[in-house]
Write a protein that holds these residues in place. Structure first.
Motif: not given
Length: 285
Positions: A15-26, A251-266
């Protein structure tokens, strides 16, 4: 671009390879009955159990991987963990569980299993499956999980440079580890792990009525599980996932995706800072 091999390697974690959802469970409510609580500790075949319960017809069994698909789930898990483990805030009741888990016919893995008492109180009609593992094998697998989650680069860098996705997930991970093992310090969490494991199983066994509890041994196939749940035995093999291998890849995929997001954010912060700084310079000078 992700390949089929990537999906096969990651299994449910894909599921990490997909864009993901944005559901507010509240804003959500219960739409299906919660019928099964699979309360084995993490690293006791929870991925296999999630898949098995799905194959038996229980809608969207919840697993920690579910948070990777909808990171906003952490916005409810974090206050729930703080309320129970730290006494900060209002504990969850049936209303909050229906919001967070209202789309799920079953649950497994953390952080659900940390709230096993609360879920039993909220859904007394649910049946309980308890999967235990040889303690030494569990501990060896748990060590790898703790080392991955408590990776210093993840905790002290990526958690802050990718707050919208990884920050939510990692904050939730830190809290459930502290809740289960009494600390988010890696060395101390390892020292506490065995006792936490024993205490969890002893408490579940002492609390759940025998007629509502199945102590299921992985490798025993569909029959005992289906008999307990009143389900027809599927004509396919019981799913078997190598959680250590799959989680290591995840875990490897997770860290890579987070790093990619981080580069964009920075980069965004740098551009905004440059524009704002240039505007201020022109105004002042």
């Amino acid at each position: 671009m992700a390949t089929q091999a990537d999906y096969d390697r990651l299994g449910a974690w894909a599921v990490m390879l997909e864009p993901g959802t944005d559901i507010d469970r509240t804003t959500c409510r219960r739409t299906v009955p919660l019928e099964v609580l699979s309360l084995g500790m993490p690293r006791t075949g929870t991925l296999s159990m999630q898949e098995a319960l799905s194959m038996l017809g229980y809608p969207t069994p919840y697993h920690y991987v579910s948070i990777f698909e909808n990171a906003r789930d952490a916005d409810m898990w974090i206050p729930a963990l703080r309320a129970k483990a730290q006494g900060r805030g209002k504990p969850f009741g049936r209303r909050e569980w229906d919001q967070l888990l209202g789309h799920c016919g079953a649950v497994t893995d953390t952080p659900c299993v940390y709230f096993w008492r609360e879920l039993l109180d909220a859904y007394p009609e649910a049946k309980v499956v308890l999967v235990e593992r040889d303690e030494d094998k569990w501990f060896a697998s748990c060590e790898g999980l703790l080392e991955g989650v408590l990776n210093p680069f993840a905790v002290w860098v990526l958690r802050f440079t990718d707050p919208g996705w990884f920050g939510r997930i990692n904050n939730c991970s830190l809290l459930w580890i502290e809740a289960f093992f009494g600390t988010a310090n890696l060395a101390q969490a390892k020292r506490n792990a065995r006792q936490a494991y024993r205490a969890h199983y002893a408490a579940v066994r002492a609390t759940v009525p025998k007629e509502k509890l199945l102590e299921y041994e992985l490798g025993s196939g569909w029959e005992p599980l289906c008999e307990f749940l009143g389900k027809r035995v599927p004509e396919v093999k019981f799913p078997k996932r190598n959680e250590a291998k799959t989680t290591q890849a995840a875990l490897g995929t997770l860290l890579f995706k987070a790093f990619r997001h981080s580069l964009t954010n920075v980069a965004i912060v740098a551009v905004v800072g440059t524009v704002v700084g240039g505007s201020v310079w022109r105004i002042l000078f």
